[in-house]
Design a protein around this motif. Structure first.
Motif, mmCIF file in Angstrom:
data_model
loop_
_atom_site.group_PDB
_atom_site.id
_atom_site.type_symbol
_atom_site.label_atom_id
_atom_site.label_comp_id
_atom_site.label_asym_id
_atom_site.label_seq_id
_atom_site.Cartn_x
_atom_site.Cartn_y
_atom_site.Cartn_z
ATOM 1 N N TYR A 50 -75.169 21.466 2.148
ATOM 2 C CA TYR A 50 -76.020 22.649 2.250
ATOM 3 C C TYR A 50 -75.803 23.620 1.088
ATOM 4 C CZ TYR A 50 -76.874 20.692 6.799
ATOM 5 O OH TYR A 50 -77.229 19.829 7.816
ATOM 6 N N GLY A 51 -75.302 23.087 -0.028
ATOM 7 C CA GLY A 51 -75.242 23.872 -1.254
ATOM 8 C C GLY A 51 -73.891 24.406 -1.649
ATOM 9 N N LEU A 52 -72.863 24.174 -0.853
ATOM 10 C CA LEU A 52 -71.559 24.734 -1.189
ATOM 11 C C LEU A 52 -71.017 24.133 -2.482
ATOM 12 C CD1 LEU A 52 -69.288 26.644 -0.318
ATOM 13 C CD2 LEU A 52 -68.217 24.693 0.843
ATOM 14 N N ARG A 53 -70.673 25.006 -3.427
ATOM 15 C CA ARG A 53 -70.133 24.571 -4.710
ATOM 16 C C ARG A 53 -68.879 25.348 -5.107
ATOM 17 N NH1 ARG A 53 -72.916 21.274 -3.266
ATOM 18 N NH2 ARG A 53 -74.683 20.217 -4.242
ATOM 19 N N LYS A 54 -68.652 26.475 -4.451
ATOM 20 C CA LYS A 54 -67.553 27.344 -4.846
ATOM 21 C C LYS A 54 -66.783 27.799 -3.616
ATOM 22 C CE LYS A 54 -66.655 31.704 -7.300
ATOM 23 N NZ LYS A 54 -67.266 32.807 -8.087
ATOM 24 N N VAL A 55 -65.442 27.722 -3.681
ATOM 25 C CA VAL A 55 -64.611 28.207 -2.585
ATOM 26 C C VAL A 55 -63.533 29.131 -3.133
ATOM 27 C CG1 VAL A 55 -64.993 26.115 -1.209
ATOM 28 C CG2 VAL A 55 -62.981 26.272 -2.665
ATOM 29 N N ARG A 56 -63.095 30.034 -2.289
ATOM 30 C CA ARG A 56 -61.987 30.919 -2.638
ATOM 31 C C ARG A 56 -61.010 30.931 -1.474
ATOM 32 N NH1 ARG A 56 -60.369 34.104 -6.292
ATOM 33 N NH2 ARG A 56 -62.271 33.729 -7.476
ATOM 34 N N ILE A 57 -59.749 30.673 -1.771
ATOM 35 C CA ILE A 57 -58.690 30.643 -0.762
ATOM 36 C C ILE A 57 -58.053 32.023 -0.687
ATOM 37 C CG2 ILE A 57 -56.499 29.588 -0.117
ATOM 38 C CD1 ILE A 57 -57.428 27.102 -1.768
ATOM 39 N N GLU A 274 -63.260 23.737 17.399
ATOM 40 C CA GLU A 274 -63.384 22.643 18.362
ATOM 41 C C GLU A 274 -64.189 21.480 17.778
ATOM 42 O OE1 GLU A 274 -61.825 22.596 21.384
ATOM 43 O OE2 GLU A 274 -60.881 24.398 20.571
ATOM 44 N N VAL A 275 -65.209 21.818 17.008
ATOM 45 C CA VAL A 275 -66.020 20.761 16.384
ATOM 46 C C VAL A 275 -65.187 19.997 15.369
ATOM 47 C CG1 VAL A 275 -68.112 20.264 15.081
ATOM 48 C CG2 VAL A 275 -68.101 22.137 16.726
ATOM 49 N N ASP A 283 -71.881 15.964 14.969
ATOM 50 C CA ASP A 283 -71.673 17.247 15.659
ATOM 51 C C ASP A 283 -71.474 18.373 14.648
ATOM 52 O OD1 ASP A 283 -71.789 16.006 18.148
ATOM 53 O OD2 ASP A 283 -69.611 15.687 18.229
ATOM 54 N N LEU A 284 -70.680 18.100 13.619
ATOM 55 C CA LEU A 284 -70.402 19.111 12.600
ATOM 56 C C LEU A 284 -71.662 19.472 11.827
ATOM 57 C CD1 LEU A 284 -68.419 20.893 11.095
ATOM 58 C CD2 LEU A 284 -67.745 18.910 9.709
ATOM 59 N N ASP A 285 -72.462 18.463 11.511
ATOM 60 C CA ASP A 285 -73.702 18.721 10.784
ATOM 61 C C ASP A 285 -74.665 19.572 11.620
ATOM 62 O OD1 ASP A 285 -75.312 18.072 8.322
ATOM 63 O OD2 ASP A 285 -76.677 17.327 9.863
ATOM 64 N N GLU A 286 -74.750 19.272 12.910
ATOM 65 C CA GLU A 286 -75.607 20.064 13.801
ATOM 66 C C GLU A 286 -75.115 21.510 13.870
ATOM 67 O OE1 GLU A 286 -77.070 20.177 18.489
ATOM 68 O OE2 GLU A 286 -75.901 18.484 17.722
ATOM 69 N N PHE A 287 -73.792 21.675 13.941
ATOM 70 C CA PHE A 287 -73.217 23.022 13.961
ATOM 71 C C PHE A 287 -73.577 23.795 12.690
ATOM 72 C CE2 PHE A 287 -69.845 25.879 12.599
ATOM 73 C CZ PHE A 287 -69.687 26.701 13.709
ATOM 74 N N LEU A 288 -73.481 23.146 11.540
ATOM 75 C CA LEU A 288 -73.760 23.821 10.279
ATOM 76 C C LEU A 288 -75.229 24.224 10.161
ATOM 77 C CD1 LEU A 288 -71.540 21.776 7.787
ATOM 78 C CD2 LEU A 288 -71.157 24.083 8.676
ATOM 79 N N ARG A 289 -76.115 23.424 10.718
ATOM 80 C CA ARG A 289 -77.525 23.815 10.708
ATOM 81 C C ARG A 289 -77.730 25.091 11.515
ATOM 82 N NH1 ARG A 289 -78.415 18.142 11.258
ATOM 83 N NH2 ARG A 289 -78.922 18.372 13.487
#
Length: 321
Positions: A50-57, A274-275, A283-289
């Motif tokens: 879904y477009g994620l390209r950058k993360v920050r911890i 929980e997912v 299940d995870l994909d449905e949650f992200l939508r």
């Protein structure tokens, strides 16, 4: 819509005690409730669809979580992720910087609210020299750029703007000035009088160095970045109070115990733990939508209703900034 940027809180614990951030009575999240590194990496991988390209911890303070470099390695192995950053207070960075670099960390943001050792200790209960040692070590290892975040508090450190510009020149770092936000609140209650509008800070810098030129650098959207051309220095201003930047926000935050936070202005969250622990990839994909739909609605509601930051009561150390 797409989500291009995820801030990942790996712990709500911190080795500093900034008065505006961490309350005296904070109850920490039990260890078994905190997401495992493999769970975080699984979520990051799923979000790239879904477009994620950058993360920050982030944290709390991410360097207090054992073997944090292992999370960096796991995320680095995800081909779609182009940039991995970390926000840290750098108190112990000198002990971690080499492992983080080897693991694939790209960038560092370091929090420094004062360049005066005594005032730094008053604000944070920490030692400024430890932070400076971490910066020097990171520069030697090739971290570039290193961004220094300074929360400007009226009546406390507002007179240090020019000192921070000189620090940027001397250390070869970028500086980001941030307006104080009433999120969660620490052991001193937030007061509107503590907010120093950053246009006043900018004016002071321009009086000394001339007009700031908008930078062509593309960031996450929160900072409005300028340059001092004759010095080659970049200065950013993050103005959530005086000049909000909510339009077109494509950022999500993941809390340490597995809640996806849609916006800093509210406590609206969706639990993914929980997912991640018991659900299938479907299940995870449905949650992200569902998250994407909720984020779009949240953006619209915030623009219409003008939520105040004080509507968020979750402690800042458990959000991750």
């Amino acid at each position: 819509m797409e989500i291009s940027y995820l801030r990942i809180s790996v712990t709500d614990k911190c080795n500093l005690k900034c008065f505006y951030c961490r309350p005296d009575n904070q109850e920490f999240i039990p260890h078994e409730e905190i997401l495992r590194y493999e769970e975080i990496a699984r979520l990051v991988k799923a979000m790239t669809k879904y477009g994620l390209r950058k993360v920050r911890i982030t944290g709390g303070e991410p360097l207090v979580r054992p073997q944090i470099e292992n999370l960096v390695k796991l995320i680095r192995e995800i081909p779609e992720i182009e940039d991995i950053g970390m926000t840290t207070n750098a108190i112990t960075l000198k002990h971690h910087a080499e492992k983080l670099k080897e693991a694939g960390l790209d960038r560092l943001n370091i929090s420094i609210d004062s360049l005066k050792p005594e005032l730094f200790h008053q604000i944070t209960k920490g030692r400024l020299e430890d932070v400076l040692e971490g910066i020097r070590m990171s520069k030697k290892l090739g971290f570039d750029p290193i961004k220094v975040n300074a929360v400007i508090i009226k009546g406390l450190n507002e007179d240090e703007a020019l000192d921070f510009v000189k620090f940027a020149i001397d250390y070869g770092v970028e500086v980001r000035f941030i307006e104080m936000m009433p999120i969660g609140q620490g052991y001193i209650k937030w007061d509107e009088e503590m907010v120093k509008p950053l246009d006043q800070v900018r004016e002071k810098i321009e009086e000394r160095y001339g007009r700031l030129i908008p930078s062509t650098s593309i960031g996450s959207g929160a900072a409005r970045v300028y340059e001092i051309p004759k010095l080659g220095v970049k200065i950013g201003f993050i103005t959530p109070i005086s000049n909000p930047f909510c339009d077109g926000c494509s950022k999500l935050r993941l809390t340490a115990e597995g809640k996806i936070k849609l916006c800093l202005r509210t406590d609206e969250e969706l639990s993914v733990k929980e997912v991640l622990r018991y659900g299938t990839d479907e299940d995870l994909d449905e949650f992200l939508r569902k998250v994407l739909i909720a984020k779009e609605i949240s953006n619209l509601n915030i623009q219409k209703s003008n939520y105040a930051f004080s509507d968020c009561v979750r402690v800042m150390t458990s959000i991750g900034g």
